[in-house]
Design an enzyme around this catalytic site. Structure first.
Site, PDB file in Angstrom:
ATOM      1  N   GLU A 197      -7.752   5.698  62.068  1.00 20.17           N
ATOM      2  CA  GLU A 197      -9.187   5.789  62.324  1.00 20.17           C
ATOM      3  C   GLU A 197      -9.786   4.393  62.483  1.00 20.17           C
ATOM      4  O   GLU A 197      -9.542   3.517  61.649  1.00 20.17           O
ATOM      5  CB  GLU A 197      -9.908   6.466  61.150  1.00 20.17           C
ATOM      6  CG  GLU A 197      -9.748   7.958  61.062  1.00 20.17           C
ATOM      7  CD  GLU A 197     -10.615   8.549  59.947  1.00 20.17           C
ATOM      8  OE1 GLU A 197     -10.746   9.775  59.911  1.00 20.17           O
ATOM      9  OE2 GLU A 197     -11.160   7.785  59.116  1.00 20.17           O
ATOM     10  N   CYS A 198     -10.544   4.184  63.530  1.00 23.38           N
ATOM     11  CA  CYS A 198     -11.393   3.002  63.705  1.00 23.38           C
ATOM     12  C   CYS A 198     -10.632   1.697  63.474  1.00 23.38           C
ATOM     13  O   CYS A 198      -9.922   1.228  64.352  1.00 23.38           O
ATOM     14  CB  CYS A 198     -12.613   3.114  62.792  1.00 23.38           C
ATOM     15  SG  CYS A 198     -13.991   2.052  63.295  1.00 23.38           S
ATOM     16  N   GLY A 199     -10.753   1.091  62.305  1.00 21.95           N
ATOM     17  CA  GLY A 199     -10.034  -0.149  62.034  1.00 21.95           C
ATOM     18  C   GLY A 199      -8.542   0.016  62.173  1.00 21.95           C
ATOM     19  O   GLY A 199      -7.834  -0.916  62.590  1.00 21.95           O
ATOM     20  N   SER A 246      -8.154   6.992  66.873  1.00 20.56           N
ATOM     21  CA  SER A 246      -9.506   7.213  67.384  1.00 20.56           C
ATOM     22  C   SER A 246     -10.508   6.407  66.568  1.00 20.56           C
ATOM     23  O   SER A 246     -10.249   6.035  65.415  1.00 20.56           O
ATOM     24  CB  SER A 246      -9.851   8.699  67.300  1.00 20.56           C
ATOM     25  OG  SER A 246     -11.223   8.934  67.508  1.00 20.56           O
TER      26      SER A 246
END
Length: 496
Positions: free
Chosen positions: A372-374, A475
């Site tokens: 996720e993200c990072g 994502s």
């Protein structure tokens, strides 16, 4: 009972007040459970540091109204006190028509001046997932924090407006924050004497008690070596600034009453029984799969409920550090990268070549991986930081993450275009975006088609996002699994 700390807007001092209250309760060796309204990761870190217990997020967009009630009821069963920190201003929420049956009795009534202007969700003002909404859902009174730094008599008008706006909300009292001189306090008290609410706390302007922040909010606890001193200062402050004779009974948990209210207010077809677990007993397995969860100063954005559900479904969690470790934990069958601040620690992450190569090898070999993200940024070719310097990363995704000034923030509705280790194609999910990076290349086959939750009727504004290579689901979207056990279940099924 419990209390929910609310403000008239962001920045009034909700987090400082909450931490001061929690610090005092722990100083008294009392068992206290904290909660945070909304999708925030950083405020809960501070709660947990103080209480020693995982703070639980209460977010009916990412989960559901019923799940919020379940989560609250489940986590207050073994404690004496509970405290909820609100989000933004008291009535700041979103316009949202959930796909599940809404608990209509917890919708706000329409004031006369708003009648006839209901939005598509049937609400006359968009307060879904607001502090007020959670207060109604849980029947928890509001402790209203007022920033008094730039006003005196007008404080009564602000308090009266908030208190009278929704008659279904109970208010326990007021906290006056950033009060100047004794004369200033007297002016405030004189103005508020016509408001039928007690003043339960007064905090003066303490310039030395501040929590540092940066581009995504407060500085995380792992990066604050002097945090113990700050917490001690807050506990000392709380001893004299709050009316504990009145506050303690309000914070004291009455489990039987809370359980009765929550179960009786839910329609029969949505009735909940407050299980001690997120997962049905028949689904629980003896731990048999090791899942490596990246957790250090660069990766620390995790919902504790997500980790709990993984364990309840049979996974054994092993934490490891992309910053410091040289190899993955032995025997892991899957990897989980949460969000965090890889851009801040890009140089150290890049320097750990052995770990970058180990992660790359594991993913290429087909190890189920969720990022996720990072985590997505770490798996890209490189991160270009705020100073324009490029740092080599794992290199699985054929794109580069570039830090910028623009903030992407908000709830998202998404539908998967393809099968992934976590989601089947054409599956709808709700999540939250919160980042200042952009990718240089778009995915060849995007994982999601995504739009803001208030744009459901206008999907022409949808964007595409997300990557699926090998057995990797990557994502920017943060997802809470509390009401979507099917997501981690599918993830774990890929381990077999």
């Amino acid at each position: 009972m419990s209390l929910i700390v609310a403000g008239e807007r962001s920045g009034v001092g909700k987090t400082t007040i909450t931490l001061a209250l929690l610090s005092y309760l722990k100083w008294q060796n009392l068992q206290v459970q904290s909660f945070k309204v909304g999708p925030d990761y950083i405020d809960p870190m501070f709660h947990q540091y103080v209480t020693g217990k995982s703070c639980r997020n209460l977010d009916p967009v990412l989960t559901s109204e019923v799940y919020v009630q379940q989560c609250f009821a489940r986590n207050i069963q073994d404690v004496d006190f509970a405290l909820v920190e609100g989000v933004m201003g008291l009535f700041d929420g979103v316009s949202f028509a959930p796909p599940w049956p809404a608990l209509e009795r917890f919708a706000p009534p329409c004031p006369p001046f708003l009648r006839g202007v209901e939005d598509e969700s049937g609400r006359c003002f968009p307060d879904f997932a607001s502090t007020a909404h959670i207060s109604r859902l849980l029947n928890v009174p509001v402790l209203l924090v007022l920033d008094c730094s730039r006003l005196s008599g007008s404080v009564a008008a602000i308090a009266h407006g908030l208190i009278s706006f929704d008659p279904n909300i109970n208010f326990a009292g007021l906290i006056l924050n950033r009060v100047g001189s004794d004369r200033h306090l007297q002016l405030l008290q004189n103005s508020l004497k016509f408001i039928n609410l007690p003043i339960l706390g007064v905090l003066r302007r303490h310039q030395n008690i501040t929590i540092p922040d940066r581009h995504l909010g407060l500085l995380p606890t792992d990066e604050m070596p002097d945090l113990d001193n700050l917490i001690n200062d807050l506990a000392d402050l709380a001893k004299t600034c709050f009316d504990w004779e009145k506050l303690l009974p309000l914070l004291k948990i009455q489990n039987e009453g809370s359980q009765h209210f929550l179960s009786s207010q839910v329609p029969p077809n949505n009735r909940i029984h407050f299980p001690l677990s997120n997962v049905k007993n028949i689904e629980k397995k003896k731990s048999q799969f090791l899942i490596g969860v990246a957790r250090d100063r660069a990766f620390n954005f995790y919902y504790q409920d997500n980790l709990d559900i993984l364990e309840e479904l049979g996974a054994k969690i092993v934490f490891w550090s992309p910053l410091k470790d040289e190899n993955l934990p032995a025997g892991v069958k899957g990897l989980y990268f949460g969000g965090g601040f890889p851009e801040v620690f890009a140089q150290q992450l890049s320097a750990n070549i052995l770990m970058r190569k180990a992660v790359q090898k594991a993913i290429i070999s087909g190890m189920p991986t969720y990022a996720e993200c990072g985590g997505l940024m770490y798996l890209s070719q490189a991160i270009i930081d705020f100073n324009g310097k490029s740092w080599e990363m794992v290199g699985i995704l054929p794109t580069t993450a570039v830090m910028g000034k623009s903030l992407k923030l908000g709830y998202r509705q998404a539908i998967t275009n393809i099968d992934t280790p976590l989601l089947a194609a054409n599956t709808q999910v709700y999540g939250h975006e919160f980042h200042r990076s952009e990718l240089t290349e778009a995915p060849p086959i995007p994982l999601y088609k995504m739009w803001r939750i208030d744009e459901d009727k206008n999907r022409s504004k949808a964007t595409v996002e997300g990557w699926n290579f090998y057995q990797l689901h990557a994502s920017y979207l943060h997802i809470h699994w509390g009401s979507r056990v099917d997501i981690p279940r599918r993830f774990i099924n890929n381990f077999e």
